[in-house]
Design an enzyme around this catalytic site. Structure first.
Site, mmCIF file in Angstrom:
data_model
loop_
_atom_site.group_PDB
_atom_site.id
_atom_site.type_symbol
_atom_site.label_atom_id
_atom_site.label_comp_id
_atom_site.label_asym_id
_atom_site.label_seq_id
_atom_site.Cartn_x
_atom_site.Cartn_y
_atom_site.Cartn_z
ATOM 1 N N THR A 92 -0.061 -15.286 -51.300
ATOM 2 C CA THR A 92 -1.058 -15.787 -50.355
ATOM 3 C C THR A 92 -1.638 -17.109 -50.839
ATOM 4 O O THR A 92 -1.843 -18.035 -50.047
ATOM 5 C CB THR A 92 -2.145 -14.730 -50.126
ATOM 6 O OG1 THR A 92 -1.503 -13.509 -49.717
ATOM 7 C CG2 THR A 92 -3.113 -15.166 -49.032
ATOM 8 N N SER A 102 -0.835 -5.453 -50.545
ATOM 9 C CA SER A 102 -2.278 -5.539 -50.810
ATOM 10 C C SER A 102 -2.598 -6.839 -51.531
ATOM 11 O O SER A 102 -1.943 -7.178 -52.517
ATOM 12 C CB SER A 102 -2.762 -4.366 -51.661
ATOM 13 O OG SER A 102 -4.131 -4.531 -51.993
ATOM 14 N N VAL A 117 1.618 -10.042 -57.080
ATOM 15 C CA VAL A 117 2.563 -10.802 -56.259
ATOM 16 C C VAL A 117 1.928 -11.180 -54.926
ATOM 17 O O VAL A 117 2.079 -12.312 -54.461
ATOM 18 C CB VAL A 117 3.885 -10.021 -56.061
ATOM 19 C CG1 VAL A 117 4.824 -10.786 -55.140
ATOM 20 C CG2 VAL A 117 4.561 -9.769 -57.405
ATOM 21 N N CYS A 118 1.187 -10.264 -54.311
ATOM 22 C CA CYS A 118 0.536 -10.557 -53.024
ATOM 23 C C CYS A 118 -0.500 -11.663 -53.190
ATOM 24 O O CYS A 118 -0.616 -12.558 -52.347
ATOM 25 C CB CYS A 118 -0.118 -9.310 -52.455
ATOM 26 S SG CYS A 118 1.029 -7.947 -52.155
ATOM 27 N N ASP A 119 -1.255 -11.603 -54.264
ATOM 28 C CA ASP A 119 -2.240 -12.624 -54.590
ATOM 29 C C ASP A 119 -1.548 -13.973 -54.729
ATOM 30 O O ASP A 119 -1.938 -14.962 -54.091
ATOM 31 C CB ASP A 119 -2.952 -12.224 -55.893
ATOM 32 C CG ASP A 119 -3.935 -13.253 -56.399
ATOM 33 O OD1 ASP A 119 -3.505 -14.360 -56.798
ATOM 34 O OD2 ASP A 119 -5.139 -12.955 -56.423
#
Length: 174
Positions: A68, A58, A63-65
């Site tokens: 990306t 998500s 970590v995803c933020d």
């Protein structure tokens, strides 16, 4: 559908992945996901282009933020390479997140409707209906040249290895 255990975990807890293990040399499987405009997007839409396909649980997690945003920054040094980040986030949330984060060089796609990408690339987490963190590089001929299933969703992928593989894929085009 194939189920695989012992491949990845979420916060140290093992989970089950649905779908086949993708390996270097495989033909990249097609998939359909939704763009932020709610229109279907498939792998075929990027035919003839080197790609980084990054699956994340998500965009609204740390970590995803960071991942990306990192690929968005690296995109400037990867001419000719298209970077897709795929998650189960709704297209509306992805669009909002990209606007707030200033992410303009990564294309976000939502797999929430059919889990087509998750099942095709073996990253659909059965217990959570989220995507596991993984990175795939696909060359212009549609062959997979790099694969990383990140062992735990709380960890970052190997950015340097993925970027190097993408540079190699782009160099074969020019």
């Amino acid at each position: 559908m194939v189920e695989r255990t012992g491949v990845v975990s979420f916060g140290g807890k093992p989970v089950t992945l649905i779908g086949p293990e993708i390996k270097v040399g495989d033909t990249a499987p097609d998939f359909t996901a939704l763009g932020t405009d709610l229109k279907p997007v498939s792998l075929k839409d990027f035919a003839g282009k080197p790609l980084i396909l990054a699956s994340v649980p998500s965009l609204d997690t740390g970590v995803c933020d960071a991942e990306t945003r990192r690929f968005n920054e690296e995109a400037t040094g990867l001419p000719g390479v298209t970077i897709l980040t795929i998650s189960m986030d709704l297209p509306f949330a992805q669009k909002r997140w990209c606007g707030a984060a200033g992410v303009e060089r990564v294309i976000t796609l939502s797999d929430h409707r059919d889990a087509s990408f998750g099942q095709a690339y073996g990253v659909l987490v059965k217990e959570l209906r989220l995507l596991a963190r993984a990175v795939f590089v696909v060359d212009a001929s549609g062959k997979v040249t790099y694969v990383e299933y990140v062992p735990d969703a709380h960890n970052h992928p190997n950015y340097e290895a993925a970027i190097a593989a993408a540079r190699q894929a782009a160099a074969r085009v020019s």
